[in-house]
Structures are given as structure tokens and as C-alpha cells.
Design a protein around this motif. Sequence first.
Motif, short mmCIF file in Angstrom:
data_model
loop_
_atom_site.label_atom_id
_atom_site.label_comp_id
_atom_site.label_asym_id
_atom_site.label_seq_id
_atom_site.Cartn_x
_atom_site.Cartn_y
_atom_site.Cartn_z
N TYR A 72 83.98 31.58 56.46
CA TYR A 72 83.55 32.65 55.57
C TYR A 72 83.35 33.98 56.29
N GLU A 73 83.20 33.94 57.61
CA GLU A 73 82.86 35.15 58.34
C GLU A 73 84.11 35.96 58.71
N LEU A 74 83.92 37.28 58.84
CA LEU A 74 85.00 38.14 59.31
C LEU A 74 85.29 37.84 60.78
N SER A 75 86.50 38.12 61.21
CA SER A 75 86.87 37.89 62.60
C SER A 75 86.20 38.90 63.54
N SER A 76 85.79 40.04 63.02
CA SER A 76 85.15 41.08 63.82
C SER A 76 83.66 41.15 63.49
N ARG A 77 82.87 41.44 64.52
CA ARG A 77 81.45 41.67 64.31
C ARG A 77 81.23 43.16 64.05
N ILE A 78 80.63 43.48 62.91
CA ILE A 78 80.43 44.86 62.50
C ILE A 78 78.94 45.20 62.55
N GLN A 95 71.16 44.69 51.55
CA GLN A 95 71.66 43.64 50.66
C GLN A 95 73.18 43.68 50.54
N LYS A 96 73.72 44.85 50.26
CA LYS A 96 75.16 44.96 50.06
C LYS A 96 75.94 44.87 51.37
N ALA A 97 75.36 45.38 52.45
CA ALA A 97 76.04 45.28 53.75
C ALA A 97 76.19 43.82 54.17
N VAL A 98 75.17 43.01 53.92
CA VAL A 98 75.26 41.58 54.23
C VAL A 98 76.33 40.92 53.38
N GLU A 99 76.39 41.26 52.11
CA GLU A 99 77.42 40.69 51.23
C GLU A 99 78.82 41.05 51.72
N LEU A 100 78.95 42.24 52.30
CA LEU A 100 80.27 42.72 52.74
C LEU A 100 80.64 42.25 54.15
N GLY A 101 79.74 41.53 54.82
CA GLY A 101 80.12 40.90 56.09
C GLY A 101 79.54 41.52 57.34
N VAL A 102 78.54 42.41 57.24
CA VAL A 102 77.98 43.04 58.43
C VAL A 102 77.36 41.99 59.35
N HIS A 103 77.42 42.24 60.65
CA HIS A 103 76.85 41.32 61.63
C HIS A 103 75.41 41.68 61.97
N PRO A 189 91.76 42.48 64.59
CA PRO A 189 90.81 41.40 64.31
C PRO A 189 90.17 40.90 65.60
N GLY A 190 88.88 40.70 65.57
CA GLY A 190 88.18 40.23 66.76
C GLY A 190 87.47 41.32 67.52
N GLN A 191 87.86 42.59 67.30
CA GLN A 191 87.18 43.69 67.97
C GLN A 191 85.80 43.92 67.33
N SER A 192 84.83 44.29 68.16
CA SER A 192 83.51 44.63 67.65
C SER A 192 83.52 46.08 67.19
N ILE A 193 82.84 46.34 66.06
CA ILE A 193 82.93 47.65 65.42
C ILE A 193 81.54 48.17 65.09
N GLY A 194 81.27 49.41 65.43
CA GLY A 194 80.03 50.07 65.06
C GLY A 194 80.31 51.15 64.03
N LEU A 236 82.40 49.66 55.14
CA LEU A 236 82.40 48.20 55.23
C LEU A 236 83.43 47.58 54.28
N SER A 237 83.56 48.14 53.10
CA SER A 237 84.55 47.62 52.14
C SER A 237 85.97 47.79 52.67
N VAL A 238 86.24 48.97 53.24
CA VAL A 238 87.57 49.23 53.81
C VAL A 238 87.85 48.26 54.96
N LEU A 239 86.87 48.06 55.84
CA LEU A 239 87.04 47.17 56.98
C LEU A 239 87.19 45.71 56.52
N MET A 240 86.44 45.32 55.53
CA MET A 240 86.55 43.95 55.02
C MET A 240 87.97 43.70 54.50
N PHE A 241 88.51 44.66 53.76
CA PHE A 241 89.86 44.53 53.22
C PHE A 241 90.88 44.48 54.37
#
Length: 245
Positions: A72-78, A95-103, A189-194, A236-241
Motif C-alpha cells: 500500500y505504501e509509495l516507493s518514495s518516502r515523502i 489528515q489528508k497528507a497521511v491519506e496521500l502517502g506522506v512519510h 521511485p525510491g528517492q526521498s522527497i522533501g 502530494l497528489s501530483v507525486l502520488m500520481f
Amino acid sequence: MYRFFVEPSQVEDHTIRILGSDVNHIKNVLRMKTGEEILISSGDDLEYACYIEELGDKEVLAHVMYVQEAGYELSSRIYLFQGLPKGDKMELIIQKAVELGVHEVIPVATRRAVVKLDGKKEENKIRRWQAIAESAAKQSKRMYVPEVRHVMRFSEAVEHAKELDVVLLPYELAKDMKETKKIIDQIEPGQSIGIFIGPEGGFDEEEVRMAADMGARAITLGKRILRTETAGLTVLSVLMFALEE
């Protein structure tokens, strides 16, 4: 099916011990019975399908039926570096950042932030924000609960972000959408993103220079000015996509 989170030490062969506030939630709020099935995550990418074996006063014992890799998790840690907003906006953002996959969510005290948190107020806020993150993680089938860190000064946040592969800074003076799309497309994919997001008043010019010196890339989110509670979620939405496999 309800999902719960445990520490790895609570997983013992085919039995998982659920402790803390989840015990009351299972027994008295959800009113679950022995034999009912639940999902449990211990912070890795494994999902434990279980049934409730025993309901105690201080712990619930769950029997593991099978284990699967959920993916379920994204390949990158955001990492979301969020300038402290006014009011309760931070609750929505978390709340929404967690739903979108933030680390991780890192609240940041910027120069133009109106909100100032003292020690006791900050501790209470962090507890509240962490509870919101846990609830959102359960709802969105996350495999672990993203951490909400203690408030950092901007200089501390920049130092913390130096270890990341890519750092993005949405900035109202950035204009080149083609360059922004190119930057996003180059993230692997796999890169860490701030992601650095300013408060209602935006970033101070010195903060922008400080971030740029560290290697942050200024990007535009279009011709419209977005609120602080919208900007981070947009990125976050753009990165998730872009990163969803």
C-alpha cells in the motif's frame, strides 16, 4: 475490516498482543467479539490477517491466520515541512497528507508564521496531531503511522532536509511550469522527497535563499495562489500520481 497498529515486539509467532487505547476501542467502542476478523500492521510492509482470540481487560489477543505483503505504501518516502498555519488547519493538513502517502510531517516555525507554540502547548498539539495521523492511517489502509515531529525552526528544517534526494519548494514567484513538470518527471521511485510549504504569509526571501543554497528546487503550482492547507496536498497528489506503482 478494521485495522490496528502494533509494535514489532507485540508479534509473537501466531499471536499478536494488542495493547493500550485500542483495547478499549475494540471492546467498548466497536464492541467486537471473539472470532471477528481484523487487520494488523507492525510498521513494515506486512499485513497480518487475524481473528480475535481473547478479549482481556488490558490486552486483546489476535490469532494470525495469514501474512501478506500489502504494497500500500509509495516507493518514495515523502517528508512534508509545513509552515505553522493558523487555527486548526494543521489537523486537516495532517489528515489528508497521511491519506496521500506522506512519510513524515514536520511542523516548521517560519518568520511569517503567526502561530507561536510554547513547550506545553506544543506537546499537547503534537499528541493531538499524532492521534489524527493514526486515525487517518487506519482509514486509508496505511501500513504504518506517519510520525508528526516536534516543531523545527526553519534553519533546523533545512539542515534536516539535506539528507533527502529531492527537495521541492512551491513558491509564488516561480513561473516556469515546463521546468516544474521537468523536475517532477525526473524524480525516480525510491528517492526521498522533501516538500517545503510556507504559512499564510508565505516564505521570507531569506528563507527561500537558505533553502536554495541547500539544493531545494523552487517550483510553481500554477497561476492561482493556493492556501497553505491546499499547496502541500496539491504537491502530494501530483507525486502520488507520478510515483504510484
